[in-house]
Design a protein around this motif. Structure first.
Motif, mmCIF file in Angstrom:
data_model
loop_
_atom_site.group_PDB
_atom_site.id
_atom_site.type_symbol
_atom_site.label_atom_id
_atom_site.label_comp_id
_atom_site.label_asym_id
_atom_site.label_seq_id
_atom_site.Cartn_x
_atom_site.Cartn_y
_atom_site.Cartn_z
ATOM 1 N N ALA A 186 -5.084 -21.376 22.318
ATOM 2 C CA ALA A 186 -5.747 -21.236 23.615
ATOM 3 C C ALA A 186 -6.404 -22.544 24.052
ATOM 4 O O ALA A 186 -6.327 -22.935 25.219
ATOM 5 C CB ALA A 186 -6.791 -20.125 23.550
ATOM 6 N N LYS A 187 -7.038 -23.219 23.111
ATOM 7 C CA LYS A 187 -7.765 -24.440 23.449
ATOM 8 C C LYS A 187 -6.845 -25.643 23.593
ATOM 9 O O LYS A 187 -6.981 -26.438 24.524
ATOM 10 C CB LYS A 187 -8.813 -24.728 22.367
ATOM 11 N N GLN A 188 -5.916 -25.801 22.650
ATOM 12 C CA GLN A 188 -5.135 -27.030 22.569
ATOM 13 C C GLN A 188 -3.873 -26.998 23.428
ATOM 14 O O GLN A 188 -3.514 -27.998 24.053
ATOM 15 C CB GLN A 188 -4.793 -27.321 21.108
ATOM 16 N N GLU A 189 -3.183 -25.865 23.446
ATOM 17 C CA GLU A 189 -1.922 -25.783 24.181
ATOM 18 C C GLU A 189 -2.109 -25.242 25.597
ATOM 19 O O GLU A 189 -1.514 -25.755 26.547
ATOM 20 C CB GLU A 189 -0.910 -24.940 23.403
ATOM 21 N N LEU A 190 -2.930 -24.222 25.743
ATOM 22 C CA LEU A 190 -3.139 -23.630 27.058
ATOM 23 C C LEU A 190 -4.258 -24.309 27.837
ATOM 24 O O LEU A 190 -4.348 -24.153 29.053
ATOM 25 C CB LEU A 190 -3.461 -22.141 26.921
ATOM 26 N N LYS A 191 -5.120 -25.037 27.112
ATOM 27 C CA LYS A 191 -6.267 -25.704 27.743
ATOM 28 C C LYS A 191 -7.170 -24.705 28.458
ATOM 29 O O LYS A 191 -7.738 -24.996 29.522
ATOM 30 C CB LYS A 191 -5.802 -26.784 28.733
ATOM 31 N N LEU A 192 -7.313 -23.521 27.886
ATOM 32 C CA LEU A 192 -8.172 -22.523 28.496
ATOM 33 C C LEU A 192 -9.641 -22.911 28.307
ATOM 34 O O LEU A 192 -10.022 -23.421 27.257
ATOM 35 C CB LEU A 192 -7.925 -21.142 27.873
ATOM 36 N N PRO A 193 -10.476 -22.669 29.319
ATOM 37 C CA PRO A 193 -11.913 -22.979 29.215
ATOM 38 C C PRO A 193 -12.611 -21.914 28.390
ATOM 39 O O PRO A 193 -13.087 -20.897 28.907
ATOM 40 C CB PRO A 193 -12.368 -22.962 30.675
ATOM 41 N N LEU A 194 -12.701 -22.113 27.097
ATOM 42 C CA LEU A 194 -13.117 -21.060 26.171
ATOM 43 C C LEU A 194 -14.307 -21.492 25.328
ATOM 44 O O LEU A 194 -14.304 -22.573 24.743
ATOM 45 C CB LEU A 194 -11.935 -20.695 25.259
ATOM 46 N N ASP A 195 -15.319 -20.640 25.281
ATOM 47 C CA ASP A 195 -16.475 -20.828 24.403
ATOM 48 C C ASP A 195 -16.606 -19.606 23.510
ATOM 49 O O ASP A 195 -16.223 -18.492 23.895
ATOM 50 C CB ASP A 195 -17.768 -20.982 25.204
ATOM 51 N N ILE A 196 -17.172 -19.810 22.327
ATOM 52 C CA ILE A 196 -17.490 -18.692 21.442
ATOM 53 C C ILE A 196 -18.997 -18.490 21.467
ATOM 54 O O ILE A 196 -19.759 -19.431 21.255
ATOM 55 C CB ILE A 196 -17.008 -18.952 20.004
ATOM 56 N N THR A 197 -19.410 -17.275 21.757
ATOM 57 C CA THR A 197 -20.824 -16.937 21.825
ATOM 58 C C THR A 197 -21.151 -15.896 20.764
ATOM 59 O O THR A 197 -20.426 -14.918 20.610
ATOM 60 C CB THR A 197 -21.186 -16.377 23.221
ATOM 61 N N VAL A 198 -22.231 -16.122 20.042
ATOM 62 C CA VAL A 198 -22.668 -15.199 19.000
ATOM 63 C C VAL A 198 -23.941 -14.506 19.449
ATOM 64 O O VAL A 198 -24.944 -15.164 19.750
ATOM 65 C CB VAL A 198 -22.916 -15.939 17.671
ATOM 66 N N GLN A 199 -23.892 -13.191 19.532
ATOM 67 C CA GLN A 199 -25.084 -12.427 19.892
ATOM 68 C C GLN A 199 -26.043 -12.401 18.701
ATOM 69 O O GLN A 199 -25.653 -12.029 17.592
ATOM 70 C CB GLN A 199 -24.707 -10.990 20.262
ATOM 71 N N PRO A 200 -27.308 -12.766 18.897
ATOM 72 C CA PRO A 200 -28.256 -12.747 17.775
ATOM 73 C C PRO A 200 -28.575 -11.341 17.304
ATOM 74 O O PRO A 200 -28.976 -11.139 16.155
ATOM 75 C CB PRO A 200 -29.489 -13.438 18.348
ATOM 76 N N GLN A 201 -28.383 -10.351 18.189
ATOM 77 C CA GLN A 201 -28.627 -8.955 17.822
ATOM 78 C C GLN A 201 -27.743 -8.068 18.682
ATOM 79 O O GLN A 201 -27.848 -8.078 19.907
ATOM 80 C CB GLN A 201 -30.091 -8.577 18.030
ATOM 81 N N ALA A 202 -26.849 -7.337 18.043
ATOM 82 C CA ALA A 202 -25.952 -6.446 18.784
ATOM 83 C C ALA A 202 -26.719 -5.252 19.325
ATOM 84 O O ALA A 202 -27.667 -4.762 18.710
ATOM 85 C CB ALA A 202 -24.819 -5.976 17.880
ATOM 86 N N ARG A 203 -26.294 -4.788 20.505
ATOM 87 C CA ARG A 203 -26.837 -3.557 21.065
ATOM 88 C C ARG A 203 -26.021 -2.376 20.562
ATOM 89 O O ARG A 203 -24.886 -2.541 20.124
ATOM 90 C CB ARG A 203 -26.798 -3.633 22.587
ATOM 91 N N PRO A 204 -26.570 -1.168 20.622
ATOM 92 C CA PRO A 204 -25.864 -0.003 20.076
ATOM 93 C C PRO A 204 -24.473 0.201 20.656
ATOM 94 O O PRO A 204 -23.588 0.717 19.977
ATOM 95 C CB PRO A 204 -26.793 1.163 20.431
ATOM 96 N N THR A 205 -24.268 -0.191 21.922
ATOM 97 C CA THR A 205 -22.970 0.061 22.566
ATOM 98 C C THR A 205 -22.010 -1.123 22.465
ATOM 99 O O THR A 205 -20.892 -1.044 22.964
ATOM 100 C CB THR A 205 -23.195 0.395 24.053
ATOM 101 N N ASP A 206 -22.429 -2.210 21.831
ATOM 102 C CA ASP A 206 -21.584 -3.401 21.769
ATOM 103 C C ASP A 206 -20.401 -3.210 20.826
ATOM 104 O O ASP A 206 -20.542 -2.628 19.742
ATOM 105 C CB ASP A 206 -22.389 -4.615 21.282
ATOM 106 N N VAL A 207 -19.239 -3.711 21.249
ATOM 107 C CA VAL A 207 -18.085 -3.793 20.352
ATOM 108 C C VAL A 207 -18.164 -5.138 19.636
ATOM 109 O O VAL A 207 -18.814 -6.075 20.119
ATOM 110 C CB VAL A 207 -16.760 -3.673 21.137
ATOM 111 N N PRO A 208 -17.529 -5.274 18.482
ATOM 112 C CA PRO A 208 -17.683 -6.525 17.725
ATOM 113 C C PRO A 208 -17.136 -7.755 18.420
ATOM 114 O O PRO A 208 -17.647 -8.860 18.240
ATOM 115 C CB PRO A 208 -16.933 -6.243 16.418
ATOM 116 N N LEU A 209 -16.092 -7.574 19.234
ATOM 117 C CA LEU A 209 -15.443 -8.707 19.890
ATOM 118 C C LEU A 209 -15.161 -8.340 21.339
ATOM 119 O O LEU A 209 -14.581 -7.291 21.620
ATOM 120 C CB LEU A 209 -14.135 -9.035 19.166
ATOM 121 N N ALA A 210 -15.553 -9.215 22.258
ATOM 122 C CA ALA A 210 -15.329 -8.947 23.678
ATOM 123 C C ALA A 210 -15.152 -10.263 24.411
ATOM 124 O O ALA A 210 -15.446 -11.340 23.880
ATOM 125 C CB ALA A 210 -16.495 -8.154 24.267
#
Length: 221
Positions: free
Chosen positions: A40-64
Motif C-alpha cells: 500500500a505504501k510503496q507500490e500504491l503510494k496510498l496516504p496511510l498512517d497507523i494509529t494505536v488507540q490507548p484504550q479501546a471502547r467496548p464497541t471497538d473492533v480490533p482493526l478499522a
C-alpha cells in the motif's frame, strides 16, 4: 526484539504509541499485515498512517479504517479489549497470521476507495433499485464491505493461492447472518468468488476485485 525489517512499518504508528511502546499483540498484527502495508505504501503510494488507540471502547473492533484530512487511518483498538482476537477463536494458531493479513488487505481496500474518491459511489450507468431512504446508509456501507472483502480475497489469491480455500471459508463463516448482519453481510460478493479462479489474474489487484464487485451490485438488495 523488533526485527529491523518491520521497523519502517512500526514507525508509522501515531504519537499515541511509539514503535518501542507497541504491545506484543499490536506488533504481531502489524507484522502479519506487513506485506500488505508495504504494498500500500510503496507500490500504491496510498496516504496511510497507523494509529494505536490507548484504550479501546467496548464497541471497538480490533482493526478499522478511517479517513481524515486526505489520509487513511488504520486504527488498532486492542488495549484494554479482552475480545480483540475473538474473531480468530476458531482459527488454528499457525493460520492466524494469514487471516490477519486478509483483514489488513480488506482495510487497504477501503483506503483505496477513499483515495480514489469513490467512497459510496457506484459505477457510471448503474441504476439503483428503489429503496427506503432509511436503508441507504446501510446499503452503501454493505457495498463497501463487499468490495473490501473481494480485495482481501484477490490479495490472498495473488500471494497465497494454496491457502485461498481456507481464507475464503473463514470469511464466509465470519460474514454469516450471525454475528454479521446488515452493513457487514457480504455473502452476495463472497459467493461470487468460491475459488481463486474467479479473479482475472492478468489485471491489477483492485480491478480484479472491481469486476466481481460490479456483478454483486446487480444482485444486492
Amino acid at each position: 526484539m523488533i526485527k529491523r525489517a518491520f521497523l519502517p512499518l512500526l514507525l508509522l504508528a501515531s504519537s499515541l504509541a511509539s514503535a518501542a511502546e507497541l504491545t506484543e499483540m499490536e506488533i504481531r498484527w502489524i507484522k502479519a499485515g506487513s506485506a500488505v502495508l508495504a504494498y500500500a505504501k510503496q507500490e500504491l503510494k496510498l496516504p496511510l498512517d497507523i494509529t494505536v488507540q490507548p484504550q479501546a471502547r467496548p464497541t471497538d473492533v480490533p482493526l478499522a479504517l478511517g479517513y481524515d484530512n486526505g489520509r487513511c487511518k488504520l486504527v488498532l483498538s486492542m488495549r484494554g479489549n479482552p475480545n480483540a482476537e475473538d474473531i480468530l477463536d476458531n482459527v488454528a494458531e499457525a493460520q492466524r497470521p494469514l487471516m490477519i493479513e486478509a483483514m489488513v488487505a480488506h482495510e487497504i481496500g477501503h483506503c483505496w476507495r477513499y483515495a480514489q474518491g469513490s467512497w459510496h459511489a457506484v459505477p457510471a450507468g448503474f441504476e439503483e433499485r428503489p429503496s427506503q431512504p432509511a436503508s441507504h446508509a446501510l446499503r452503501d456501507t454493505r457495498r463497501e464491505e463487499g468490495f473490501a472483502d473481494l480485495v482481501a480475497l484477490a490479495w490472498i489469491q495473488q500471494r497465497h493461492p494454496d491457502q485461498y480455500a481456507t481464507v475464503a471459508s473463514w470469511m464466509q463463516q465470519v460474514r454469516q447472518p450471525s454475528p454479521a448482519t446488515g452493513s457487514h453481510s457480504t455473502l452476495t460478493w463472497l459467493h461470487l468468488a468460491p475459488t481463486g479462479a474467479a479473479f482475472a489474474s492478468g489485471l491489477p489487484l483492485f480491478e480484479q476485485a472491481d469486476r466481481l464487485w460490479r456483478q454483486g451490485l446487480l444482485q444486492d438488495e
